[in-house]
Design an enzyme around this catalytic site. Structure first.
Site, PDB file in Angstrom:
ATOM      1  N   ASN A   1      -6.435  -2.630   2.150  1.00  0.00           N
ATOM      2  CA  ASN A   1      -6.380  -4.099   2.197  1.00  0.00           C
ATOM      3  C   ASN A   1      -7.777  -4.648   2.393  1.00  0.00           C
ATOM      4  O   ASN A   1      -8.602  -4.040   3.106  1.00  0.00           O
ATOM      5  CB  ASN A   1      -5.532  -4.575   3.385  1.00  0.00           C
ATOM      6  CG  ASN A   1      -4.046  -4.446   3.141  1.00  0.00           C
ATOM      7  OD1 ASN A   1      -3.606  -4.324   2.011  1.00  0.00           O
ATOM      8  ND2 ASN A   1      -3.266  -4.479   4.207  1.00  0.00           N
TER       9      ASN A   1
ATOM     10  N   ARG B   1       0.825  -1.223   0.000  1.00  0.00           N
ATOM     11  CA  ARG B   1       0.000   0.000   0.000  1.00  0.00           C
ATOM     12  C   ARG B   1       0.855   1.268   0.000  1.00  0.00           C
ATOM     13  O   ARG B   1       0.564   2.217  -0.749  1.00  0.00           O
ATOM     14  CB  ARG B   1      -0.956  -0.013   1.185  1.00  0.00           C
ATOM     15  CG  ARG B   1      -2.090  -1.022   1.051  1.00  0.00           C
ATOM     16  CD  ARG B   1      -2.998  -1.006   2.258  1.00  0.00           C
ATOM     17  NE  ARG B   1      -2.277  -1.385   3.477  1.00  0.00           N
ATOM     18  CZ  ARG B   1      -2.737  -1.222   4.716  1.00  0.00           C
ATOM     19  NH1 ARG B   1      -3.927  -0.659   4.898  1.00  0.00           N
ATOM     20  NH2 ARG B   1      -2.038  -1.605   5.748  1.00  0.00           N
TER      21      ARG B   1
END
Length: 775
Positions: free
Chosen positions: A36, A18
Site C-alpha cells: 500500500n 493485497r
C-alpha cells in the site's frame, strides 16, 4: 527476467486487496511484492510473459467485495533481480491520496462464526474481516494500517496473528483483526457508572429493553438510544427525555420478516435493507402497529437491519423491533465516547452498553427512500461516506477545491484530481456543537487526504456560517473564494452524479426547496433554470410571497397561509365568505393588522418564491400543523401523508394556476388553486382528496412550464432536485408526466436531493469556472 510494475488505484486499501493479489501471484507462479502507499496499491511482479499477462487479466475478475477498481496501469520493469517468491511488503507513505473504505455490514461468514458455539468468536460482538466491519469510523491516518486506527490499542493474540499471516484466511492482513482474547470488550453499566454483573451483557441488555428501559448503546459510528418500539410508555419517555417532539424515530428489526409485519417491503427495498451499507429505508407503514409516538403523524417507518455483530446478537433475544435513534439531545451531535455519553445521556438512558474501542469519526445512519423506481439517498453517512465519485469527462484536471456546503444538513466536499469526496452528514450549523464538529472534520479530512485547497467554494448567502467559515479559511490556505448560487449548485450536483460531461449542452431544471439567495438579492426556492456547470439563466419561478416575521414563517405555517390569502384576497372578503373555516378562525386570533403592515412595508417580511413555504401554506389551510412545526418539513410531510392512497390518483384542480410573463420570465400564480381549496373546505370536501388535488395541481403546472420551456429552448433533458422533491407523490407525478412527453429526467440518487448534496454542486461549479471550454 523482466517484470511488470502495476499501479492500482481505487478503493483498494483495507478491503483485502493485497491478499487477493498475493494469492493470484502465487497461482501464476510469480515472484515480487505488493504494498500500500498513498496512491493505492503497487505491485512488482516477475515471471514468464505468459504468466504475467494472465495474472494482470485476472486482477479485475477477483475484486474483493468491498473494493472498487478505478484504474490499472502497467509498466515494464527492467534491470531488477527477479525474486523467487511473492510477498506482501510494508506500507509506504506517499501523499494519502487513496480512497478510504466506508464501514460495511457484517458479512455472512462472520455471522456464521458468531452463531457457532464451537467457534472461538461465538457471540463476540466485534467480529469482522476484510469483507466487512468498521473502516472510516476507526481510521486516524493513511495508509490503512492497524497502527493508524483505534485498533492500535489492541495487540493481536497468537491465534489472530496466525490468521493475519495466513494467505488462505479471509483475515489475511485484516488490519482490525481481533477476538475475545485480544480485542475490544463490552460491558453494561447503570446511569451511576456501576457495572452490572453477568457474563453476557447483550442478553442482559435485551432483557432490560423488554422490561421497558431505555439503553444508550455505543455502536460503530456513535451512540444510539434504544427501547422497545412496541412499548408506548418507553417510547414516549424517550421522546420527552430526548426533547424530540415529533420527528420520527429510526427502527431496527431482527430480520426482513419482522420488518414486513409493520411495513410494506418490495423486492428493491428488501435488497437495500440487506445491502452492505445497511441504511435506514423509509417504508410505508402497513400491518401491525408499534407505539404511536414512534412516528406520529407520519405514514412511513424508517427501518434498518442489524449491521454489526453487536446489533445482531442484541436483536436475537428480542421479539419486537427497537427504536434505535441517535444518542444525543435533539439537534446536537451524536455522542461518540464513553465519558461524553456518561455526561450527556444518563439523563435519558437507564443503562449504558459500552465498549473500549474508540470511535474516531462520527457517522450517523444513512437514510434512503425508493421514489420513482430508484433508491434515493436522503442522508448520506455510514456505509456510503467517504466513497469517491469519479467526475465526468472534462473534470480530469480539477484539483484542490474545497466546497463548504450549506447551513442545514451540512456536508462538505473535497475535489482532487478529477474526483470528489463528500463528507458524511454533519448536521445543522445553527447548533454551536455541530459547528465545532464541522471545523474538526474539515481539519481531519485535510490530514487524512493530505488536502490543501487552492479554491474554496461557498454558498452565495453571506449569512450562512459555512460561507463565513469558508472566507475565514482563505488566510489559512491563501485560497481563492468562489461564491456559488444555491440552486445552480443543486443543478450541478445532479449533473455530476449522473455523469454529464463538462461541455455537454445545458439542461432545464425545476429546483424546489426551502430557500436560497438569488441573483436579485431575493429568496428563491421555486425555480426553473436553464443551465450547465458554468452558467445558468432563470426562466421562471413561483409567485414570490411575503414571509411575515422572516425566519418565524419557517416555523409557523399559518404565517405562510396568511401571506398567500392576503396576496389574493381581502381580509373582509375572507371573513365574510369563509369565516367558519378553521384556518380563518385561527388567523382571526392573530395580530393581523400588524402583520398586514409588516407585509405592505416589507418589514421583516422578505419576499420568497420558496416552494417549501408554499407547501407550508397549503398544509396550514388544511389545518396541518398550522400553529407551529417542531422539525423542518413537518407540515409538508403531513400534507403528503394526507394525499396518499386512496386519493393519490386524484386530478388537479382546473384553472388552478396562471402562468404570467414578467420580463420574459414565467411567473406561476396560484389564486385559482387557493380559491378552489377554500371552496372545497367550505363545502366539507374530504381533506385527503383536497391534499391530493393540491399535489397534482403543482405537478401539472410544473410539467406544463417545463414542456413550454423545452419547446422554447429545444432542450429535452430535465433535472428535478431540491429538498421539496423528497415528496414522493410530487416527484413521481412530475417524472411520470415528463416521461410521457418524451423528456429525459435526471434527479439525484447517490447524493441527497436536499442541501446534503449541495457541496458536490458547489465544488463542480467552482471547478468548471476554472476550466476553459473547448474550442
Amino acid at each position: 527476467m523482466p517484470g511488470k510494475a502495476i499501479r492500482i488505484r481505487g478503493l483498494v486499501q483495507g478491503v483485502g486487496f493485497r491478499p487477493m493479489i498475493w494469492r493470484l501471484a502465487r497461482q501464476h507462479r510469480l515472484g515480487g511484492e505488493v504494498w500500500n502507499d498513498g496512491q493505492g496499491v503497487m505491485v512488482h511482479a516477475f515471471g514468464s510473459a505468459e504468466n504475467l499477462a494472465a495474472f494482470i487479466r485476472q486482477i479485475p475478475l477477483h475484486i474483493p467485495p468491498l473494493a472498487r477498481l478505478d484504474s490499472l496501469d502497467v509498466q515494464t520493469l527492467a534491470g531488477l533481480p527477479a525474486p523467487d517468491s511473492f510477498r506482501i511488503a510494508a506500507s509506504q507513505d506517499g501523499g494519502a491520496q487513496t480512497p478510504i473504505a466506508a464501514d460495511a455490514a457484517t458479512c455472512s461468514d462472520c455471522l456464521a462464526e458468531i452463531a457457532d458455539p464451537d467457534n472461538r468468536r461465538y457471540r463476540y460482538p466485534f467480529t469482522h474481516c476484510t469483507h466487512c466491519g468498521p473502516r472510516l469510523s476507526i481510521i486516524r491516518a493513511m495508509p490503512y494500517d492497524r497502527c493508524h486506527t483505534s485498533m492500535a490499542d489492541f495487540v493481536m493474540c497468537w491465534h489472530c496473528q496466525q490468521e493475519y499471516q495466513d494467505p488462505n484466511d479471509r483475515r489475511f492482513h485484516a488490519q482490525a483483526n481481533c477476538c475475545p482474547d485480544c480485542g475490544p470488550a463490552l460491558w453494561l453499566e447503570d446511569k451511576h457508572g456501576q457495572r452490572l454483573a453477568g457474563t453476557d451483557p447483550l442478553s442482559l441488555a435485551a432483557e432490560l429493553i423488554r422490561q421497558g428501559h431505555i439503553l444508550a448503546i455505543k455502536g460503530v459510528g456513535g451512540f444510539h438510544l434504544a427501547c422497545n418500539a412496541a412499548d408506548a410508555a418507553a417510547v414516549s419517555r424517550l421522546r420527552a427525555a430526548k426533547r424530540r417532539d415529533a420527528k420520527p424515530f429510526a427502527l431496527m428489526a431482527k430480520h426482513i420478516g419482522m420488518v414486513s409485519r409493520y411495513a410494506q417491503v418490495n423486492a428493491q427495498e428488501a435488497c437495500l435493507l440487506h445491502d452492505k451499507a445497511a441504511p435506514i429505508i423509509l417504508l410505508n407503514a402497513h400491518g401491525a402497529t408499534l407505539a404511536p409516538s414512534v412516528a406520529p403523524d407520519d405514514d412511513k417507518l424508517g427501518f434498518m437491519l442489524p449491521y454489526t455483530p453487536l446489533h445482531t446478537l442484541l436483536m436475537q433475544d428480542l421479539a419486537a423491533p427497537i427504536v434505535l435513534t441517535s444518542g444525543n439531545l435533539s439537534d446536537e451531535p451524536t455522542c461518540t465516547d464513553n465519558t461524553q455519553a456518561r455526561v450527556n445521556l444518563t439523563a435519558i438512558a437507564d443503562y449504558l452498553l459500552l465498549h473500549d474501542r474508540a470511535i474516531v469519526n462520527r457517522l450517523d445512519d444513512s437514510v434512503l427512500r425508493v421514489m420513482a423506481g430508484k433508491a434515493r439517498v436522503l442522508r448520506r453517512a455510514r456505509g456510503y461516506s467517504p466513497e469517491v465519485l469519479a467526475l465526468p469527462p472534462g473534470f480530469g484536471d480539477a484539483n484542490a477545491i474545497l466546497a463548504m456546503g450549506a447551513e442545514l444538513k451540512n456536508s462538505f466536499c473535497l475535489l482532487s484530481n478529477g474526483t470528489a469526496i463528500v463528507s458524511q452528514h454533519i448536521g445543522d450549523l445553527e447548533n454551536a456543537a455541530v459547528q465545532q464538529e464541522y471545523r474538526h472534520l474539515l481539519e481531519d479530512y485535510g490530514k487524512l487526504y493530505g488536502f490543501k485547497p487552492r479554491v474554496i467554494a461557498v454558498d452565495r448567502h453571506p449569512g450562512y456560517l459555512s460561507t463565513q467559515y469558508g472566507y475565514a479559511l482563505t488566510d489559512t490556505y491563501g485560497a481563492t473564494v468562489i461564491p456559488v448560487q444555491h440552486h445552480h449548485a443543486h443543478l450541478a450536483a445532479c449533473l455530476a452524479e449522473q455523469g454529464v460531461a463538462l461541455d455537454a449542452p445545458p439542461v432545464l431544471a425545476a429546483l424546489f426547496d426551502g430557500l436560497g439567495l438569488g441573483d436579485d438579492g431575493g429568496l428563491w426556492g421555486g425555480e426553473f433554470l436553464l443551465g450547465d456547470y458554468r452558467q445558468y439563466t432563470r426562466l421562471g419561478h413561483l409567485q414570490p410571497m411575503a414571509l411575515p416575521g422572516g425566519s418565524q414563517a419557517m416555523r409557523e405555517p399559518w404565517r405562510n397561509a396568511y401571506a398567500h390569502l392576503l396576496h389574493y384576497f381581502t381580509w373582509p372578503y375572507l371573513q365574510q365568505t369563509y369565516g367558519e373555516l378553521e384556518i380563518i378562525r385561527l388567523l382571526a386570533s392573530k395580530p393581523l393588522e400588524t402583520l398586514a403592515t409588516m407585509v405592505s412595508k416589507q418589514l421583516n417580511s422578505p419576499l420568497s418564491s420558496s416552494c417549501g413555504r408554499w407547501f407550508d401554506a397549503y398544509a396550514a389551510l388544511l389545518g396541518l400543523h398550522s400553529g407551529q412545526i417542531s422539525y423542518e418539513g413537518q407540515a409538508a410531510i403531513a400534507l403528503e401523508k394526507l394525499a396518499t392512497p386512496p386519493f393519490a390518483d386524484e386530478q388537479a384542480y382546473p384553472a388552478a394556476w396562471v402562468i404570467a410573463e414578467d420580463n420574459g420570465m414565467a411567473v406561476l400564480s396560484c389564486q385559482g388553486l387557493c380559491q378552489a381549496v377554500l371552496d372545497d373546505l367550505k363545502r366539507g370536501a374530504d381533506k385527503a382528496r383536497i391534499a391530493a388535488r393540491i399535489h397534482h395541481s403543482l405537478a401539472d403546472v410544473t410539467v406544463r412550464v417545463l414542456c413550454q420551456l423545452s419547446t422554447q429552448t429545444g432542450v429535452d433533458r430535465i433535472v428535478l432536485s431540491g429538498g421539496v422533491f423528497q415528496n414522493r407523490l410530487l416527484l413521481e407525478a412530475v417524472t411520470g408526466q415528463l416521461h410521457k412527453h418524451g423528456k429525459t429526467v435526471l434527479s439525484p440518487q447517490a447524493y441527497p436531493l436536499n442541501d446534503g448534496g449541495l457541496a458536490l454542486g458547489q465544488a463542480v461549479v467552482a471547478a468548471a469556472q476554472g476550466i476553459s471550454p473547448e474550442t
